[in-house]
Design a protein around this motif. Structure first.
Motif, PDB file in Angstrom:
ATOM      1  N   ALA A  19      38.744 -70.305  69.548  1.00 23.90           N
ATOM      2  CA  ALA A  19      37.980 -69.244  70.215  1.00 23.90           C
ATOM      3  C   ALA A  19      37.844 -69.525  71.708  1.00 23.90           C
ATOM      4  CB  ALA A  19      36.610 -69.092  69.572  1.00 23.90           C
ATOM      5  N   LYS A  20      37.557 -70.758  72.035  1.00 27.24           N
ATOM      6  CA  LYS A  20      37.396 -71.114  73.446  1.00 27.24           C
ATOM      7  C   LYS A  20      38.725 -70.978  74.193  1.00 27.24           C
ATOM      8  CE  LYS A  20      35.342 -74.564  76.431  1.00 27.24           C
ATOM      9  NZ  LYS A  20      34.615 -75.811  76.510  1.00 27.24           N
ATOM     10  N   ALA A  21      39.816 -71.419  73.588  1.00 26.23           N
ATOM     11  CA  ALA A  21      41.124 -71.358  74.232  1.00 26.23           C
ATOM     12  C   ALA A  21      41.598 -69.915  74.425  1.00 26.23           C
ATOM     13  CB  ALA A  21      42.154 -72.131  73.412  1.00 26.23           C
ATOM     14  N   LEU A  22      41.321 -69.051  73.450  1.00 28.33           N
ATOM     15  CA  LEU A  22      41.762 -67.656  73.528  1.00 28.33           C
ATOM     16  C   LEU A  22      40.719 -66.747  74.173  1.00 28.33           C
ATOM     17  CD1 LEU A  22      43.457 -67.268  70.029  1.00 28.33           C
ATOM     18  CD2 LEU A  22      44.536 -67.769  72.231  1.00 28.33           C
ATOM     19  N   ARG A  23      39.546 -67.311  74.483  1.00 23.67           N
ATOM     20  CA  ARG A  23      38.456 -66.575  75.121  1.00 23.67           C
ATOM     21  C   ARG A  23      38.004 -65.391  74.277  1.00 23.67           C
ATOM     22  NH1 ARG A  23      39.604 -65.773  81.308  1.00 23.67           N
ATOM     23  NH2 ARG A  23      37.374 -65.443  81.228  1.00 23.67           N
ATOM     24  N   VAL A  24      37.758 -65.668  72.991  1.00 29.30           N
ATOM     25  CA  VAL A  24      37.234 -64.657  72.078  1.00 29.30           C
ATOM     26  C   VAL A  24      36.033 -65.240  71.348  1.00 29.30           C
ATOM     27  CG1 VAL A  24      39.455 -63.495  71.736  1.00 29.30           C
ATOM     28  CG2 VAL A  24      38.791 -65.341  70.203  1.00 29.30           C
ATOM     29  N   ASN A  25      35.351 -64.416  70.603  1.00 34.64           N
ATOM     30  CA  ASN A  25      34.184 -64.828  69.844  1.00 34.64           C
ATOM     31  C   ASN A  25      34.605 -65.694  68.656  1.00 34.64           C
ATOM     32  OD1 ASN A  25      31.971 -64.623  67.850  1.00 34.64           O
ATOM     33  ND2 ASN A  25      31.108 -63.196  69.350  1.00 34.64           N
ATOM     34  N   VAL A  26      33.807 -66.706  68.357  1.00 34.40           N
ATOM     35  CA  VAL A  26      34.105 -67.599  67.240  1.00 34.40           C
ATOM     36  C   VAL A  26      34.132 -66.816  65.927  1.00 34.40           C
ATOM     37  CG1 VAL A  26      33.303 -69.619  65.926  1.00 34.40           C
ATOM     38  CG2 VAL A  26      33.089 -69.583  68.405  1.00 34.40           C
ATOM     39  N   ARG A  27      33.225 -65.855  65.785  1.00 33.34           N
ATOM     40  CA  ARG A  27      33.178 -65.064  64.547  1.00 33.34           C
ATOM     41  C   ARG A  27      34.479 -64.283  64.348  1.00 33.34           C
ATOM     42  NH1 ARG A  27      33.143 -64.716  59.906  1.00 33.34           N
ATOM     43  NH2 ARG A  27      32.333 -62.911  58.842  1.00 33.34           N
ATOM     44  N   SER A  28      35.074 -63.801  65.440  1.00 37.76           N
ATOM     45  CA  SER A  28      36.358 -63.100  65.320  1.00 37.76           C
ATOM     46  C   SER A  28      37.419 -64.045  64.785  1.00 37.76           C
ATOM     47  CB  SER A  28      36.804 -62.547  66.673  1.00 37.76           C
ATOM     48  OG  SER A  28      35.929 -61.545  67.107  1.00 37.76           O
ATOM     49  N   VAL A  29      37.454 -65.253  65.322  1.00 36.81           N
ATOM     50  CA  VAL A  29      38.442 -66.236  64.865  1.00 36.81           C
ATOM     51  C   VAL A  29      38.207 -66.574  63.401  1.00 36.81           C
ATOM     52  CG1 VAL A  29      39.335 -68.573  65.208  1.00 36.81           C
ATOM     53  CG2 VAL A  29      38.753 -67.174  67.196  1.00 36.81           C
ATOM     54  N   GLN A  30      36.951 -66.676  62.998  1.00 36.31           N
ATOM     55  CA  GLN A  30      36.643 -66.971  61.583  1.00 36.31           C
ATOM     56  C   GLN A  30      37.132 -65.846  60.677  1.00 36.31           C
ATOM     57  OE1 GLN A  30      32.414 -67.540  61.935  1.00 36.31           O
ATOM     58  NE2 GLN A  30      32.629 -69.753  62.305  1.00 36.31           N
ATOM     59  N   ARG A  31      36.961 -64.589  61.102  1.00 35.33           N
ATOM     60  CA  ARG A  31      37.466 -63.455  60.301  1.00 35.33           C
ATOM     61  C   ARG A  31      38.984 -63.488  60.224  1.00 35.33           C
ATOM     62  NH1 ARG A  31      33.412 -60.453  63.011  1.00 35.33           N
ATOM     63  NH2 ARG A  31      34.980 -59.754  64.506  1.00 35.33           N
ATOM     64  N   TRP A  32      39.632 -63.789  61.359  1.00 37.03           N
ATOM     65  CA  TRP A  32      41.086 -63.867  61.383  1.00 37.03           C
ATOM     66  C   TRP A  32      41.570 -64.981  60.457  1.00 37.03           C
ATOM     67  CZ3 TRP A  32      41.614 -64.037  67.435  1.00 37.03           C
ATOM     68  CH2 TRP A  32      41.228 -62.806  67.958  1.00 37.03           C
ATOM     69  N   ARG A  33      40.867 -66.126  60.487  1.00 31.58           N
ATOM     70  CA  ARG A  33      41.268 -67.251  59.637  1.00 31.58           C
ATOM     71  C   ARG A  33      41.142 -66.880  58.168  1.00 31.58           C
ATOM     72  NH1 ARG A  33      41.771 -72.805  60.448  1.00 31.58           N
ATOM     73  NH2 ARG A  33      40.696 -72.722  62.454  1.00 31.58           N
ATOM     74  N   GLN A  34      40.084 -66.159  57.817  1.00 32.67           N
ATOM     75  CA  GLN A  34      39.897 -65.744  56.425  1.00 32.67           C
ATOM     76  C   GLN A  34      41.049 -64.832  55.988  1.00 32.67           C
ATOM     77  OE1 GLN A  34      36.245 -63.626  55.710  1.00 32.67           O
ATOM     78  NE2 GLN A  34      36.449 -63.798  53.485  1.00 32.67           N
ATOM     79  N   LYS A  35      41.425 -63.888  56.838  1.00 31.85           N
ATOM     80  CA  LYS A  35      42.552 -63.006  56.507  1.00 31.85           C
ATOM     81  C   LYS A  35      43.845 -63.804  56.414  1.00 31.85           C
ATOM     82  CE  LYS A  35      40.910 -58.636  58.403  1.00 31.85           C
ATOM     83  NZ  LYS A  35      41.221 -57.545  59.319  1.00 31.85           N
ATOM     84  N   TRP A  36      44.025 -64.741  57.325  1.00 31.20           N
ATOM     85  CA  TRP A  36      45.225 -65.577  57.346  1.00 31.20           C
ATOM     86  C   TRP A  36      45.303 -66.419  56.078  1.00 31.20           C
ATOM     87  CZ3 TRP A  36      45.804 -71.021  57.924  1.00 31.20           C
ATOM     88  CH2 TRP A  36      47.116 -71.435  58.183  1.00 31.20           C
ATOM     89  N   ASP A  37      44.167 -66.969  55.627  1.00 32.27           N
ATOM     90  CA  ASP A  37      44.124 -67.750  54.379  1.00 32.27           C
ATOM     91  C   ASP A  37      44.523 -66.902  53.182  1.00 32.27           C
ATOM     92  OD1 ASP A  37      43.334 -70.125  55.589  1.00 32.27           O
ATOM     93  OD2 ASP A  37      41.186 -69.777  55.245  1.00 32.27           O
ATOM     94  N   GLU A  38      44.103 -65.644  53.178  1.00 27.66           N
ATOM     95  CA  GLU A  38      44.362 -64.766  52.041  1.00 27.66           C
ATOM     96  C   GLU A  38      45.791 -64.228  52.012  1.00 27.66           C
ATOM     97  OE1 GLU A  38      41.392 -61.754  52.431  1.00 27.66           O
ATOM     98  OE2 GLU A  38      39.758 -63.111  51.903  1.00 27.66           O
ATOM     99  N   ASP A  39      46.330 -63.876  53.208  1.00 30.46           N
ATOM    100  CA  ASP A  39      47.613 -63.162  53.207  1.00 30.46           C
ATOM    101  C   ASP A  39      48.568 -63.585  54.321  1.00 30.46           C
ATOM    102  OD1 ASP A  39      49.263 -61.396  51.913  1.00 30.46           O
ATOM    103  OD2 ASP A  39      48.496 -59.614  52.929  1.00 30.46           O
TER     104      ASP A  39
END
Length: 159
Positions: free
Chosen positions: A38-58
């Motif tokens: 999140a810090k490296a991409l300058r986005v919210n940590v919660r967004s990265v967590q949602r992306w990771r969850q989707k990435w884990d699933e599919d």
């Protein structure tokens, strides 16, 4: 520009957001923490967590853009017609001053003729309007059957 005509992000902004998600996916594969990504991409940590969850699933496929959230309500031709009507000015449409307000624009849109084959506007007695009203209420407000302070037996209320 956000929310151009139909809402949502422009195609360029959608592409940019997709690239961010795919960069995050590369870092997910390397095992980096969400806060670091999140810090490296300058986005919210919660967004990265949602992306990771989707990435884990599919996998990476889940992080690809799904396209626009909604289609524009007006076609390009209808939008051009609206722009032409607004360019005439409020005085041409019956208002004395030269200010466009949202209410006036909505009125101008409401006055345009319905094209054959297009969905009709909501009429006052349509099922959609009837569903939005609560039982015992009219467009003017609730119907009162009597005073809440008056007792049922008809005797004067104690005050």
């Amino acid at each position: 520009m956000r929310y151009p005509q139909g809402g949502g992000l422009t195609a360029e902004r959608q592409q940019f957001r997709e690239e961010l998600r795919l960069k995050a996916a590369e870092r997910f594969a390397q095992g980096e923490a969400s806060s670091v990504i999140a810090k490296a991409l300058r986005v919210n940590v919660r967004s990265v967590q949602r992306w990771r969850q989707k990435w884990d699933e599919d996998g990476r496929r889940a992080l690809r853009s799904q396209g626009p959230a909604s289609l524009p309500r007006l076609s390009q031709e209808q939008f051009a017609q609206l722009e032409a009507e607004l360019a005439k000015g409020p005085a041409e449409h019956g208002w004395e001053d030269q200010r466009w307000t949202l209410a006036r624009i909505i009125t101008v849109i409401g006055r345009r003729p319905v094209e054959p084959g297009s969905p009709s506007r909501t009429k006052p007695d349509s099922p959609r309007r009837r569903r939005t009203r609560r039982p015992g209420h009219s467009a003017a407000g609730p119907r009162w059957c009597g005073s809440a302070a008056a007792p049922v037996d008809g005797s004067p209320s104690p005050r």
